[in-house]
Scaffold this motif. Structure first.
Motif, PDB file in Angstrom:
ATOM      1  N   ARG A  12       0.752  -1.158   0.175  1.00  0.00           N
ATOM      2  CA  ARG A  12       0.004   0.052   0.047  1.00  0.00           C
ATOM      3  C   ARG A  12       0.940   1.397   0.062  1.00  0.00           C
ATOM      4  NH1 ARG A  12      -4.540   1.642   4.668  1.00  0.00           N
ATOM      5  NH2 ARG A  12      -4.962   3.722   3.729  1.00  0.00           N
ATOM      6  N   GLU A  13       2.067   1.046   0.237  1.00  0.00           N
ATOM      7  CA  GLU A  13       2.794   2.267   0.476  1.00  0.00           C
ATOM      8  C   GLU A  13       3.635   2.745  -0.666  1.00  0.00           C
ATOM      9  OE1 GLU A  13       2.427   3.921   3.202  1.00  0.00           O
ATOM     10  OE2 GLU A  13       1.473   2.417   4.348  1.00  0.00           O
ATOM     11  N   GLU A  14       4.482   3.782  -0.462  1.00  0.00           N
ATOM     12  CA  GLU A  14       5.276   4.240  -1.773  1.00  0.00           C
ATOM     13  C   GLU A  14       6.284   3.024  -2.014  1.00  0.00           C
ATOM     14  OE1 GLU A  14       4.897   6.929  -3.280  1.00  0.00           O
ATOM     15  OE2 GLU A  14       4.165   8.722  -1.927  1.00  0.00           O
ATOM     16  N   ASP A  15       6.423   3.093  -3.389  1.00  0.00           N
ATOM     17  CA  ASP A  15       7.340   2.276  -4.119  1.00  0.00           C
ATOM     18  C   ASP A  15       8.710   2.098  -3.524  1.00  0.00           C
ATOM     19  OD1 ASP A  15       5.379   1.524  -5.794  1.00  0.00           O
ATOM     20  OD2 ASP A  15       6.345   2.377  -7.436  1.00  0.00           O
ATOM     21  N   GLU A  16       9.205   3.179  -3.101  1.00  0.00           N
ATOM     22  CA  GLU A  16      10.734   3.502  -2.467  1.00  0.00           C
ATOM     23  C   GLU A  16      10.566   3.035  -0.923  1.00  0.00           C
ATOM     24  OE1 GLU A  16       9.109   7.819  -3.469  1.00  0.00           O
ATOM     25  OE2 GLU A  16       8.732   5.782  -4.164  1.00  0.00           O
ATOM     26  N   ALA A  17       9.393   3.222  -0.302  1.00  0.00           N
ATOM     27  CA  ALA A  17       9.191   2.812   1.034  1.00  0.00           C
ATOM     28  C   ALA A  17       9.222   1.487   1.131  1.00  0.00           C
ATOM     29  CB  ALA A  17       7.910   3.494   1.672  1.00  0.00           C
ATOM     30  N   SER A  18       8.631   0.776   0.029  1.00  0.00           N
ATOM     31  CA  SER A  18       8.651  -0.893   0.178  1.00  0.00           C
ATOM     32  C   SER A  18      10.016  -1.256  -0.118  1.00  0.00           C
ATOM     33  CB  SER A  18       7.746  -1.261  -0.694  1.00  0.00           C
ATOM     34  OG  SER A  18       6.188  -0.949  -0.762  1.00  0.00           O
ATOM     35  N   GLU A  19      10.732  -0.725  -0.743  1.00  0.00           N
ATOM     36  CA  GLU A  19      11.964  -1.096  -1.106  1.00  0.00           C
ATOM     37  C   GLU A  19      12.787  -1.101   0.181  1.00  0.00           C
ATOM     38  OE1 GLU A  19      14.861  -3.306  -2.864  1.00  0.00           O
ATOM     39  OE2 GLU A  19      12.533  -3.165  -3.690  1.00  0.00           O
ATOM     40  N   GLU A  20      12.693   0.063   0.784  1.00  0.00           N
ATOM     41  CA  GLU A  20      13.591   0.356   1.986  1.00  0.00           C
ATOM     42  C   GLU A  20      13.291  -0.613   2.793  1.00  0.00           C
ATOM     43  OE1 GLU A  20      15.720   2.975   3.104  1.00  0.00           O
ATOM     44  OE2 GLU A  20      15.470   4.663   1.812  1.00  0.00           O
ATOM     45  N   VAL A  21      11.974  -1.181   3.199  1.00  0.00           N
ATOM     46  CA  VAL A  21      11.780  -2.006   4.193  1.00  0.00           C
ATOM     47  C   VAL A  21      12.495  -3.457   3.744  1.00  0.00           C
ATOM     48  CG1 VAL A  21       9.706  -3.459   4.998  1.00  0.00           C
ATOM     49  CG2 VAL A  21       9.721  -0.939   5.180  1.00  0.00           C
ATOM     50  N   ALA A  22      12.374  -3.620   2.347  1.00  0.00           N
ATOM     51  CA  ALA A  22      12.954  -4.797   2.235  1.00  0.00           C
ATOM     52  C   ALA A  22      14.681  -4.978   2.270  1.00  0.00           C
ATOM     53  CB  ALA A  22      12.821  -4.922   0.583  1.00  0.00           C
ATOM     54  N   GLN A  23      14.939  -3.959   1.893  1.00  0.00           N
ATOM     55  CA  GLN A  23      16.728  -3.507   2.462  1.00  0.00           C
ATOM     56  C   GLN A  23      17.043  -3.784   3.901  1.00  0.00           C
ATOM     57  OE1 GLN A  23      17.768   0.212   0.429  1.00  0.00           O
ATOM     58  NE2 GLN A  23      17.385  -0.686  -1.511  1.00  0.00           N
ATOM     59  N   ALA A  24      16.077  -3.113   4.516  1.00  0.00           N
ATOM     60  CA  ALA A  24      16.320  -3.251   6.095  1.00  0.00           C
ATOM     61  C   ALA A  24      16.278  -4.737   6.774  1.00  0.00           C
ATOM     62  CB  ALA A  24      15.126  -2.513   6.776  1.00  0.00           C
ATOM     63  N   LEU A  25      15.147  -5.509   6.167  1.00  0.00           N
ATOM     64  CA  LEU A  25      15.084  -6.996   6.257  1.00  0.00           C
ATOM     65  C   LEU A  25      16.421  -7.549   5.887  1.00  0.00           C
ATOM     66  CD1 LEU A  25      11.519  -7.664   5.308  1.00  0.00           C
ATOM     67  CD2 LEU A  25      12.206  -7.253   7.759  1.00  0.00           C
ATOM     68  N   GLU A  26      16.936  -7.223   4.647  1.00  0.00           N
ATOM     69  CA  GLU A  26      17.960  -8.008   3.977  1.00  0.00           C
ATOM     70  C   GLU A  26      19.275  -7.779   4.907  1.00  0.00           C
ATOM     71  OE1 GLU A  26      17.571  -6.765   0.240  1.00  0.00           O
ATOM     72  OE2 GLU A  26      16.051  -8.383  -0.391  1.00  0.00           O
ATOM     73  N   ARG A  27      19.401  -6.434   5.247  1.00  0.00           N
ATOM     74  CA  ARG A  27      20.748  -6.129   6.150  1.00  0.00           C
ATOM     75  C   ARG A  27      20.743  -6.905   7.540  1.00  0.00           C
ATOM     76  NH1 ARG A  27      19.472  -0.831   4.555  1.00  0.00           N
ATOM     77  NH2 ARG A  27      18.274  -0.460   6.236  1.00  0.00           N
ATOM     78  N   VAL A  28      19.611  -7.463   7.946  1.00  0.00           N
ATOM     79  CA  VAL A  28      19.806  -8.291   9.330  1.00  0.00           C
ATOM     80  C   VAL A  28      19.578  -9.836   8.622  1.00  0.00           C
ATOM     81  CG1 VAL A  28      18.944  -6.506  10.729  1.00  0.00           C
ATOM     82  CG2 VAL A  28      17.103  -8.264   9.639  1.00  0.00           C
ATOM     83  N   GLY A  29      19.846 -10.014   7.462  1.00  0.00           N
ATOM     84  CA  GLY A  29      19.839 -11.502   6.977  1.00  0.00           C
ATOM     85  C   GLY A  29      18.655 -12.216   6.674  1.00  0.00           C
TER      86      GLY A  29
END
Length: 467
Positions: free
Chosen positions: A206-223
């Motif tokens: 539902r959120e901005e495309d770039e916000a969705s990608e930021e969340v994905a990157q945050a998850l990937e940073r913690v593995g």
């Protein structure tokens, strides 16, 4: 038969605002489980406590800060300590204090599941209770994916995950919404091997495309291993855990599977057919802007059962609206200013329209953004990730939405919420002075940029050059 002015079915978040807001009227609250509902015992409070502990533990492990700590413990011990803190915070899921606080207001607590047996009467534990107004606050229940073999596997709902001390070596999270992302982040931060499966191309769609990608990157940073555009098609027990087959042909093995595929309003067994209502199983109750249930007299609803913006703070808001109307006022709910949050690190907070949803609604959007790193507070806190994006209606010169990532955005998004709800002109907002040094200063740059780009008729005088 005893009778009350107001009977509330469910003692969750919104109900408290009702029973506290109708003083002078007799109130009975019917609750089969925990007074206070899921949020303080099984959802918001324990999950945020665990996320806070995970963030603190990760900070202690970072080289630049390690010297400030006495020493980071191993992941499993850190998890156990976080669980112990969580259990202290939720008082072992003993709702005695909450029940006593309820009864101190003069309301009466009735333990059991309430069911309407005829208009004006509910049955609780084989006892009939009369009412003048009935408020439904029965919440929601988890959606369980219909996947062959899944029932034989070790699974959790998010509530079970937040009420156990089990440390899974690996976890498969089904669903990329707020709950799925937060839970995946939490367990990965404590060293668990986590895979998240999302059926569509984006997390938090539902959120901005770039916000969705930021969340994905945050998850990937913690593995976290993030798998998109796929769904589970089959599952079976494998060793002490599960093996899950995905639609794209891959398989995932995990000690536990966590359901984060959504929740559905809980209307089962309430006897609503007696009142002429026949909601489809899992469908929300339709309410008007005063939170009255459509098609029935003296029937109100708040919280997840309405299907409206399913957050605890929405239930609180609806509870206030119902209490005001029950007290003789005419108060109408307006959900434009309800914020949305995802408590990963960095946090995501938003309100109102995204750029895409504004266009879909027929609004010609003006957009301006600013990086969190542009604030002095970011340098002080060494928190340089994130940004804020504002969306304005170019024709009216008012904000219609905002998205922020990082910078403790959950603490200041309500400033924008108020602006969206009240339709405050950008011409007014540019005069807001924020304390220095704070992350909220990130709003000033995009506000002035929007002001400079607005048509002269709606731009601030200082920017447009009007006399």
């Amino acid at each position: 038969m005893r009778s009350f002015d107001v009977v509330i079915l469910g003692a969750g978040a919104g109900a408290k605002l009702v029973w506290n807001g109708v003083r002078g009227r007799s109130v009975a609250v019917v609750e089969p489980a925990l007074v206070g509902g899921r949020c303080p015992f099984l959802a918001c409070v324990p999950s945020k406590a665990m996320l806070r502990a995970a963030t603190a533990w990760r900070l202690a492990r970072e080289g630049r800060f390690t010297g400030l700590f006495t020493g980071a413990v191993p992941a499993r011990e850190a998890y156990s300590r976080a669980v112990a803190h969580r259990e202290r915070l939720v008082n072992g899921r003993d709702d005695g204090a909450a029940a006593a606080a309820l009864e101190r207001t003069g309301a009466e607590l009735l333990r059991g599941r309430g069911r309407v047996v005829r208009p004006g009467v509910v049955e609780v534990a084989d006892t009939e209770v009369g009412y003048r107004d009935l408020v439904l606050n029965t919440g929601s229940v988890p959606e369980v994916p219909d996947v062959p073999g899944l029932a034989e596997c070790p699974t959790w709902t998010s509530e079970q995950a937040m009420s156990t001390d089990e440390y899974p070596e690996s976890l498969l999270v089904l669903g990329g919404g707020a709950v799925g992302c937060e839970t995946a982040y939490l367990f990965a931060a404590f060293g668990c091997a986590v895979t998240l499966v999302q059926r569509g191309p984006r997390l938090i769609p539902r959120e901005e495309d770039e916000a969705s990608e930021e969340v994905a990157q945050a998850l990937e940073r913690v593995g976290v291993r993030v798998l998109r555009n796929t769904t589970p098609t089959g599952a079976r027990r494998h060793g002490g855990g599960a093996r899950v087959r995905l639609a794209d042909g891959r398989t995932v093995e995990a000690s536990r599977i966590l359901f984060a595929t959504g929740r559905r309003p809980d209307t089962s067994g309430l006897g609503l057919e007696v009142l002429g209502l026949h909601p489809e199983p899992g469908a929300p109750l339709t309410v008007d802007d005063r939170c009255r249930v459509a098609g029935a007299q003296n029937l109100w609803a708040v919280g997840d059962v309405t299907g409206v913006s399913p957050f605890t703070h929405t239930a609180h808001y609806q509870g206030r609206v119902v209490a005001a109307n029950l007290s003789g006022h005419v108060v109408r709910a307006d959900y434009r200013g309800v914020p949305r949050t995802v408590y990963t690190d960095p946090v995501l907070a938003s309100v109102g329209h995204t750029e895409a949803s504004a266009r879909a609604a027929g609004v010609d959007p003006l957009v301006a953004a600013f990086p969190v790193s542009g604030t002095v507070r970011s340098a002080i806190d060494d928190a340089r990730e994130g940004w804020v994006k504002l969306v304005a209606d170019s024709a009216r010169g008012v904000l219609v939405g905002a998205t922020a990532v990082g910078g403790r955005a959950e603490e200041w998004i309500s400033e924008v919420s108020q602006a969206v709800r009240a339709e405050l002109p950008v011409a007014t907002l540019v005069d807001t002075v924020h304390p220095f040094p704070t992350f909220s200063e990130a709003l000033e740059g995009p506000l002035w940029e929007l002001a400079s780009r607005l048509p002269r008729a709606v731009a601030p005088a200082a920017v447009s050059g009007a006399g």
